[in-house]
Enzyme design. Sequence first.
Site, PDB file in Angstrom:
ATOM      1  N   GLU A   1       0.832  -1.211   0.000  1.00 50.95           N
ATOM      2  CA  GLU A   1       0.000   0.000   0.000  1.00 50.95           C
ATOM      3  C   GLU A   1       0.863   1.256   0.000  1.00 50.95           C
ATOM      4  OE1 GLU A   1      -3.100   0.630  -0.455  1.00 50.95           O
ATOM      5  OE2 GLU A   1      -3.651  -1.465  -0.667  1.00 50.95           O
TER       6      GLU A   1
ATOM      7  N   TYR B   1      -6.410   6.807   4.652  1.00 53.01           N
ATOM      8  CA  TYR B   1      -6.581   5.930   3.491  1.00 53.01           C
ATOM      9  C   TYR B   1      -5.812   4.616   3.674  1.00 53.01           C
ATOM     10  CZ  TYR B   1      -5.295   3.500  -0.637  1.00 53.01           C
ATOM     11  OH  TYR B   1      -5.031   2.478  -1.489  1.00 53.01           O
TER      12      TYR B   1
ATOM     13  N   ASP C   1      -9.092   5.972  -2.747  1.00 53.89           N
ATOM     14  CA  ASP C   1      -7.842   6.405  -3.396  1.00 53.89           C
ATOM     15  C   ASP C   1      -8.206   7.095  -4.709  1.00 53.89           C
ATOM     16  OD1 ASP C   1      -8.554   4.390  -5.110  1.00 53.89           O
ATOM     17  OD2 ASP C   1      -6.582   3.427  -5.151  1.00 53.89           O
TER      18      ASP C   1
END
Length: 360
Positions: A36, A119, A137
Amino acid sequence: MLTDADRKTLLDWYRRMRRDLPWRRTGDPYRIWISEIMLQQTRVDQVLPYYQRFMARFPDVTSLARADLDEVLRLWEGLGYYSRARNMHKAARQIVDRHAGRFPDTHEEAIALPGIGPYTAAAILSIAFGQPWPVVDGNVIRVISRLFGIGEDVRLGSVQKTIARHAAELLDRENPADFNQAMMELGATVCTPAAPSCSSCPLQERCHAFRHNATDQYPYKSPARKRPHHHIAIGVVRDTSGRLLIARRPDHAMLGGLWEFPGGKQEKGEALRDTVRRELGEELGVDVDVAPKPFRVVRHAYSHFTITLHAFHATLKDGSPHPEAQNGEPLRWVASDELTEYAFPKANRLITETLMEQGS
Ligand code: SF4
């Protein structure tokens, strides 16, 4: 609004069509976390070789926590946004020290780690732990703005809140891991920025932009300001044995922790050679002779500005460089064939390649 049947259609599509990516073959929160972070602002094809190398060297959080930052940055070199690597390294140490080496499974603890914002926390907690946190995102922003016909500037905080609310309402709370990844995958592979493949989209019937033949109008972004351009002059200084002087950038600065040749920004009306002389005087407390012309000129674009980097050969005339003059940041004299052992920003790396080719 999506119905349960729409959610199922999207999930079925994802399970059939998803790309086989290494971080999708694991439930290990460490590996999902690293992927990520690497994927922030960076394309999957660019991330893949970095991810493989990183996992081969740092297969778990302990190995990353024990590593030197220099080695982490060296493996990260070329991926950009280097604060990601510095924060990840710091976070690995905190996970080992405060969480017994296990990635925390609460939102509060996850966002307390360096480099993990809402996020990233939502992505890790939903994908690795199956918790119902909606992920927003860039891909999801595009899909939602088209699905719901959100025509205001998606950079505005108020619009981002609206999109986050939609994402929370859409989320399949029974299958948050696959649902979040399905939304991101849809944006990455079907609902692409230019020419989305609406004919193969599982949400076509629900889509405002498709129905109005207006996919090119979403997401709306107000025109970006022109990026400023700077001329940077650097001095490649040698000692009597031909070793080259490099300096480490402060951790808190842009490209912090990376190495570079000393120099700086050209001032108005200043000749580039004088920039080298002035910067090395200010930064290192030395006086140098600078070659009449640069031996290499490189252009490079960052997200908020562009530069032309002019690299000059230089020789010490007076004084010897010392870290105190560099605000305590380390300096090193290195042979040209040792330059590969240090992490450099892209434009400086091109200069090192020229120096190594020249064998100087
Ligand atoms: Fe995107 Fe087209 Fe699907 Fe709408 S129908 S979500 S614009 S791919």
